[in-house]
Design an enzyme around this catalytic site. Structure first.
Site, PDB file in Angstrom:
ATOM      1  N   CYS A 205      17.181 -41.401 -14.979  1.00  0.00           N
ATOM      2  CA  CYS A 205      16.442 -40.224 -13.873  1.00  0.00           C
ATOM      3  C   CYS A 205      15.323 -39.552 -14.828  1.00  0.00           C
ATOM      4  O   CYS A 205      14.347 -40.235 -14.892  1.00  0.00           O
ATOM      5  CB  CYS A 205      17.762 -39.018 -13.789  1.00  0.00           C
ATOM      6  SG  CYS A 205      17.162 -38.297 -12.575  1.00  0.00           S
TER       7      CYS A 205
ATOM      8  N   HIS B 147      21.560 -41.895 -10.951  1.00  0.00           N
ATOM      9  CA  HIS B 147      22.457 -41.548 -12.220  1.00  0.00           C
ATOM     10  C   HIS B 147      23.743 -42.632 -12.120  1.00  0.00           C
ATOM     11  O   HIS B 147      24.639 -42.391 -11.264  1.00  0.00           O
ATOM     12  CB  HIS B 147      23.221 -40.292 -12.248  1.00  0.00           C
ATOM     13  CG  HIS B 147      22.026 -39.198 -12.272  1.00  0.00           C
ATOM     14  ND1 HIS B 147      21.796 -38.758 -13.857  1.00  0.00           N
ATOM     15  CD2 HIS B 147      21.109 -38.401 -11.534  1.00  0.00           C
ATOM     16  CE1 HIS B 147      20.801 -37.955 -13.877  1.00  0.00           C
ATOM     17  NE2 HIS B 147      20.542 -37.804 -12.533  1.00  0.00           N
TER      18      HIS B 147
ATOM     19  N   GLU C 246      25.914 -43.584 -14.161  1.00  0.00           N
ATOM     20  CA  GLU C 246      26.901 -43.157 -14.823  1.00  0.00           C
ATOM     21  C   GLU C 246      27.949 -42.488 -13.926  1.00  0.00           C
ATOM     22  O   GLU C 246      29.474 -42.694 -14.175  1.00  0.00           O
ATOM     23  CB  GLU C 246      26.545 -42.108 -16.151  1.00  0.00           C
ATOM     24  CG  GLU C 246      26.077 -40.565 -15.493  1.00  0.00           C
ATOM     25  CD  GLU C 246      24.665 -40.576 -15.170  1.00  0.00           C
ATOM     26  OE1 GLU C 246      23.932 -41.743 -15.287  1.00  0.00           O
ATOM     27  OE2 GLU C 246      23.952 -39.539 -15.504  1.00  0.00           O
TER      28      GLU C 246
HETATM   29  N1  GLN Z   1      13.873 -33.176 -13.739  1.00  0.00           N
HETATM   30  C1  GLN Z   1      13.867 -34.398 -13.231  1.00  0.00           C
HETATM   31  C2  GLN Z   1      13.724 -34.276 -11.579  1.00  0.00           C
HETATM   32  O1  GLN Z   1      14.150 -33.463 -11.196  1.00  0.00           O
HETATM   33  C3  GLN Z   1      14.948 -35.413 -13.509  1.00  0.00           C
HETATM   34  C4  GLN Z   1      16.235 -34.787 -12.971  1.00  0.00           C
HETATM   35  C5  GLN Z   1      17.245 -35.540 -13.622  1.00  0.00           C
HETATM   36  O2  GLN Z   1      17.213 -36.136 -14.674  1.00  0.00           O
HETATM   37  N2  GLN Z   1      18.625 -35.422 -13.216  1.00  0.00           N
HETATM   38  O3  GLN Z   1      13.297 -35.329 -10.976  1.00  0.00           O
END
Ligand code: GLN
Length: 559
Positions: A391, A525, A527
């Site tokens: 992310c 994500h 995970e």
């Molecule tokens: N801040 C970034 C976004 O909103 C990454 C978000 C995250 O890592 N969950 O895209």
């Protein structure tokens, strides 16, 4: 439907979640289908707007629900898929009742905590318990209910009152109340007073536990069990020792060894013998103990003060280590310490990064540590250190590449520099700028693998995902790689190997195997879908690479 409700006393953080998950695992191993509900007695509607520093990570569910991390523990331990409705909060319950009142559903009545809020809670539990949570599509036989907080809190009292009434609604033979307590050891003596007080509080609310789980450092002595039995109105056989074990996967067999299956069989009148077969689980738990090769992974984070902030990431690294039969040594590195030589802890932070065999840059929000993450990505790229970016970590990989390979010096995410000359990560058009709760791109979405190497072979990411063409993973973000910059990045060597189904949104990037041993970033994500016996593919790849096993793995699995 049979219900097992679990409350806790004395202090929070006792491992109530692990105890409940292990009980669920043990029931599943006896052929009983289980589901799980987590009650959080706070006024937030969900955990989405809570700081990971205060409350640990926000766990993302398939339906996009942003929930308490305990739901993650249930999904991992029990291999089930929960929905946002499986996380009941005070905020959700009151919102439902107040909206119904405004609609006129209670016309003429005074709307009160008892019976309206307590009825709403009971209806909610009964409804959600019926939702199928595994691929069989069948309804579970047992619903585990965890009541967050500790008995005696003002916040949880309405939920405990609802559970008191619930016993009558569903019948006592279908309801088992458990209490998780702490037995501290002072001057070599196991102290039962905190448990006695906790149970007394519970009984003053009209609830009497049938099983007491005692968390302690050492196994509970028989005399301690007898004393708790005497003061807490439960048979000594129903006082269970949940003492520290070398890893949590031993807890289901620890409970089985104290006949929890037989206790539940009787309390809930199953009408058949429960015989838990925990072999594969126990083999896995033992294999963790026998791994000798150590692999050091540096986690470049910003919420390091509370390790629960990265709970699913750590679990995913552990699952992958189990699959590779290595011992994980996790080093915590503050991203901001990597930034300048005057930053606090600068030298130590770099020592850790340089000593690591692999690096993970997890997700995050806000500018603190952002530059440090980019510097870490740069170090890993140039020094061929295996890296997984998730992310925000993925966005850091792309920004680093644009700055240092494409020479777009000021390349940035508009999250951190709104007016950058090279906006390579931008705010997604469909996202709401005003309302923060539940408005990100959330939950399960598909990713299509779109890249083959010149010799026709699959990307490393696709091989790790077993050669599938389409995968589904969970998301939680507001920003994305600028679709207008994607081709420039791809054609200059940072390959965009996975995209969303429209083909525009970038989901996975990797450096070619010929250039770097393992350098992968993903917008989703991974995970959240990692399981002890089925590690998340990108995490598996990172540990394989860090342990020197990736080449063999790819050779074997490349089609
Ligand atoms: N801040 C970034 C976004 O909103 C990454 C978000 C995250 O890592 N969950 O895209």
């Amino acid at each position: 439907m049979k219900y097992i409700a679990v409350t806790g006393g004395v202090v929070s953080g006792l491992g109530k979640g692990v105890t409940i998950s292990s009980m669920g695992r043990m029931l599943q191993a006896s052929g009983v289908k289980v589901t799980a509900i987590k009650i959080d007695p706070y006024l937030n509607v969900d955990a989405g707007t809570m700081s990971p520093f205060e409350h640990g990570e926000v766990f993302v569910l398939a339906d996009g629900g942003e929930s308490d991390l305990d739901l993650g523990n249930y999904e991992r331990f029990l291999g089930i898929t929960l929905t946002s409705d499986h996380n009941i909060t005070t905020g959700k319950v009151y919102r439902k009742v107040i909206l119904a009142e405004r609609k006129g559903d209670y016309l003429g009545k005074t709307v009160q905590v008892v019976p309206h809020i307590t009825d709403c809670i009971q209806d909610w539990i009964e409804r959600v318990a019926q939702i199928p949570v595994d691929p069989s599509g069948q309804v579970a036989e047992v619903c585990l209910i965890e009541v967050g907080g500790t008995v005696g809190d003002i916040e949880s009292s309405v939920f405990l009152e609802a559970l008191r009434q619930f016993q009558f609604r569903v019948g006592f033979e279908n309801f088992c109340l458990c209490f998780v307590s702490l037995v501290p050891v002072l001057s070599d003596e196991q102290k039962t007073k905190p448990t006695q007080h906790g149970v007394r509080d519970l009984r003053s609310l009209g609830l009497s536990p049938q099983v007491i789980f005692c968390r302690s450092t050492e196994p509970l002595l028989d005399a301690t069990k007898q004393k708790i039995s005497l003061f807490c109105h439960v048979p000594a056989s129903n006082v269970l020792s949940v003492h520290d074990v070398s890893n949590v996967y031993f807890v289901p067999s620890l409970l089985k060894s104290q006949n929890l299956h037989m206790i539940l069989q009787e309390e809930l009148q199953f009408g058949r013998s429960l015989i838990p077969g925990l072999t594969s689980w126990t083999v896995m738990a033992k294999s963790i103990e026998t791994a000798t090769q150590e692999v050091t992974i540096a986690l470049i984070g910003k919420y390091n003060g509370l390790q629960d902030s990265y709970l699913s990431v750590i679990k995913a690294l552990r699952h992958a280590s189990i699959a590779c039969h290595v011992r994980l040594n996790l080093e915590w590195v503050e991203a901001s310490s990597l930034e300048s030589d005057t930053a606090e802890g600068h030298a130590e932070a770099w020592d850790k990064v340089k000593a690591a065999q692999g690096v993970i840059i997890p997700g995050g929000f806000g500018s603190r540590g952002w530059e440090g993450k980019i510097i870490a990505a740069n170090y890993c790229r140039e020094n061929k250190v295996p890296l997984l970016g998730v992310c925000l970590g993925f966005q850091a990989i792309v920004v680093e590449y644009c700055r240092n390979v494409l020479f777009w010096e000021k390349a940035d995410s508009t999250e951190f520099d709104e007016n950058t000359a090279h906006p390579v990560v931008i705010f997604m058009p469909e996202i709401d700028k005003e309302t923060m709760g539940g408005t990100m791109r959330l939950g399960a979405r598909n990713t299509k693998f779109t890249h083959k190497y010149e010799d026709g072979s699959m990307s490393t990411a696709q091989v790790l995902y077993g050669g599938k063409e389409i995968i589904s993973e969970r998301h939680r973000h507001r920003y994305e790689v600028n679709p207008e910059k994607v081709e420039a990045v791809h054609s200059n060597g940072l390959l965009l190997v996975g995209r969303d189904e429209s083909g525009e949104r970038m989901e996975i990037a990797e450096l070619p195997r010929a250039v770097h041993p393992f350098y992968i970033g993903c917008q989703f994500h991974p995970e959240f879908l990692s399981r002890p016996l089925a590690p998340s593919p990108p995490f598996h790849g990172l540990i394989l690479a860090a342990a020197g096993q990736l080449d063999d793995y790819l050779k074997k699995n490349m089609k």
